[in-house]
Design an enzyme around this catalytic site. Sequence first.
Site, PDB file in Angstrom:
ATOM      1  N   MET A  63       0.850  -1.191   0.000  1.00 31.06           N
ATOM      2  CA  MET A  63       0.000   0.000   0.000  1.00 31.06           C
ATOM      3  C   MET A  63       0.891   1.249   0.000  1.00 31.06           C
ATOM      4  O   MET A  63       0.464   2.332   0.398  1.00 31.06           O
ATOM      5  CB  MET A  63      -0.948  -0.018   1.200  1.00 31.06           C
ATOM      6  CG  MET A  63      -1.898  -1.224   1.149  1.00 31.06           C
ATOM      7  SD  MET A  63      -3.453  -0.985   1.976  1.00 31.06           S
ATOM      8  CE  MET A  63      -2.906  -0.800   3.651  1.00 31.06           C
ATOM      9  N   GLY A  64       2.136   1.080  -0.436  1.00 26.25           N
ATOM     10  CA  GLY A  64       3.041   2.215  -0.544  1.00 26.25           C
ATOM     11  C   GLY A  64       3.636   2.631   0.785  1.00 26.25           C
ATOM     12  O   GLY A  64       3.635   1.873   1.753  1.00 26.25           O
ATOM     13  N   HIS A 124       9.519  -3.486   3.295  1.00 29.68           N
ATOM     14  CA  HIS A 124       9.143  -3.674   1.887  1.00 29.68           C
ATOM     15  C   HIS A 124      10.391  -3.905   1.036  1.00 29.68           C
ATOM     16  O   HIS A 124      10.384  -4.744   0.130  1.00 29.68           O
ATOM     17  CB  HIS A 124       8.427  -2.430   1.360  1.00 29.68           C
ATOM     18  CG  HIS A 124       7.114  -2.134   2.020  1.00 29.68           C
ATOM     19  ND1 HIS A 124       6.896  -1.014   2.769  1.00 29.68           N
ATOM     20  CD2 HIS A 124       5.952  -2.832   2.041  1.00 29.68           C
ATOM     21  CE1 HIS A 124       5.656  -1.014   3.214  1.00 29.68           C
ATOM     22  NE2 HIS A 124       5.055  -2.111   2.803  1.00 29.68           N
ATOM     23  N   SER A 127       6.712  -0.682  10.024  1.00 31.74           N
ATOM     24  CA  SER A 127       5.359  -0.572   9.479  1.00 31.74           C
ATOM     25  C   SER A 127       5.183   0.842   8.955  1.00 31.74           C
ATOM     26  O   SER A 127       5.728   1.798   9.534  1.00 31.74           O
ATOM     27  CB  SER A 127       4.342  -0.843  10.595  1.00 31.74           C
ATOM     28  OG  SER A 127       3.071  -0.344  10.237  1.00 31.74           O
ATOM     29  N   LYS A 150       5.075 -10.142   9.620  1.00 25.97           N
ATOM     30  CA  LYS A 150       4.470  -9.236  10.614  1.00 25.97           C
ATOM     31  C   LYS A 150       2.948  -9.366  10.551  1.00 25.97           C
ATOM     32  O   LYS A 150       2.279  -9.393  11.567  1.00 25.97           O
ATOM     33  CB  LYS A 150       4.881  -7.786  10.375  1.00 25.97           C
ATOM     34  CG  LYS A 150       4.240  -6.847  11.400  1.00 25.97           C
ATOM     35  CD  LYS A 150       4.686  -5.427  11.237  1.00 25.97           C
ATOM     36  CE  LYS A 150       3.958  -4.707  10.139  1.00 25.97           C
ATOM     37  NZ  LYS A 150       2.520  -4.499  10.424  1.00 25.97           N
ATOM     38  N   GLN A 166     -10.231  -2.460   2.477  1.00 23.68           N
ATOM     39  CA  GLN A 166      -9.733  -3.146   3.677  1.00 23.68           C
ATOM     40  C   GLN A 166      -9.613  -2.219   4.887  1.00 23.68           C
ATOM     41  O   GLN A 166      -9.144  -2.623   5.931  1.00 23.68           O
ATOM     42  CB  GLN A 166      -8.418  -3.868   3.391  1.00 23.68           C
ATOM     43  CG  GLN A 166      -7.217  -2.988   3.146  1.00 23.68           C
ATOM     44  CD  GLN A 166      -6.001  -3.802   2.743  1.00 23.68           C
ATOM     45  OE1 GLN A 166      -5.892  -4.273   1.600  1.00 23.68           O
ATOM     46  NE2 GLN A 166      -5.064  -4.015   3.651  1.00 23.68           N
TER      47      GLN A 166
HETATM   48  O1  PAF Z   1      -0.094  -5.756   3.608  1.00 20.74           O
HETATM   49  C1  PAF Z   1      -0.523  -4.852   2.869  1.00 20.74           C
HETATM   50  O2  PAF Z   1       0.131  -3.839   2.642  1.00 20.74           O
HETATM   51  C2  PAF Z   1      -1.884  -5.006   2.223  1.00 20.74           C
HETATM   52  O3  PAF Z   1      -2.753  -5.672   3.076  1.00 20.74           O
HETATM   53  C3  PAF Z   1      -1.840  -5.668   0.836  1.00 20.74           C
HETATM   54  C4  PAF Z   1      -1.340  -7.112   0.921  1.00 20.74           C
HETATM   55  C5  PAF Z   1      -0.933  -4.880  -0.077  1.00 20.74           C
HETATM   56  C6  PAF Z   1      -3.238  -5.699   0.223  1.00 20.74           C
HETATM   57  O4  PAF Z   1      -3.766  -4.417   0.073  1.00 20.74           O
END
Ligand code: PAF
Length: 270
Positions: free
Chosen positions: A34-35, A41, A189, A153, A65
């Site tokens: 989600m950037g 990441h 995070s 995580k 979500q």
């Molecule tokens: O973990 C995340 O960042 C999100 O839940 C994902 C897997 C990109 C789905 O939107």
Amino acid sequence: MATIVIHQIKDWRQLQLENKQKFADKTLGFVPTMGNLHDGHASLLKQSAAENQLTVLSIFVNPTQFDQAKDLEYYPKTLEQDLALAEKLNIDFVFVPTYTELYPDNYNYKISESILSKQFCGQHRPGHFDGMLTVVLKLLLIFRPNRAYFGEKDLQQLNLVQGMTKSFFVETDIIACPTIRDTNGLALSSRNHQLDPDEYELATQFATLLRTKLSDKDIHDSLEWLGFSVDYIQTQGDRRFGAVRIGKVRLIDNVQLLHKTTHHKEGTVA
Ligand code: PAF
């Protein structure tokens, strides 16, 4: 090769058609995000790049979500910085879709799971896992990667995605990647970036307390006493899971308890 940024599914299809040679016999790794990319990441992207000939990163703050509008509004968005990191890591493709691109049906169709998704975070974030599973399935169907990378995580998320791909015969290997922590033990995070310095300091207590020999209830009470609002602290097998809020920021984590002996399989919730 410079990173190619794609916004539309048709552009990805076109790219594949025009570059048959480039894609032929190459494995594709996929990192959904989600950037607001951080070292966690980056470690997924590096692993994908090491294990596949091509890697695609998706950046999409998925509204379905988020169970609270404010949480979605405050979610950090740093696209320029994220694209610079993708370029630096030599990531081949970045997919940055709009809501309508991914949800032409306006979320009339969705994926849901009825057991695990109702526990842990699911108890506190109604609809969260439906939205997450739905967007992940859409992305896996668009890219059909050989491997997709998820951090431990979000272990409940990882296990749900593994269950979904098995249930729907999706031929992508879901790869579990270790949690990356800062020097104080706090799991990295995007939400950490929303904490002010005092809150950040406090947040490190969450990771520390999770690892102690205290009972779940004692950890819960200690965290509340320190100023956290606790969603849950729950041990299952040799793993302790927790979710807390500091002001408007929600943090989750899970740790393996080395001082407990159980028959629980490492890295799974269920
Ligand atoms: O973990 C995340 O960042 C999100 O839940 C994902 C897997 C990109 C789905 O939107």
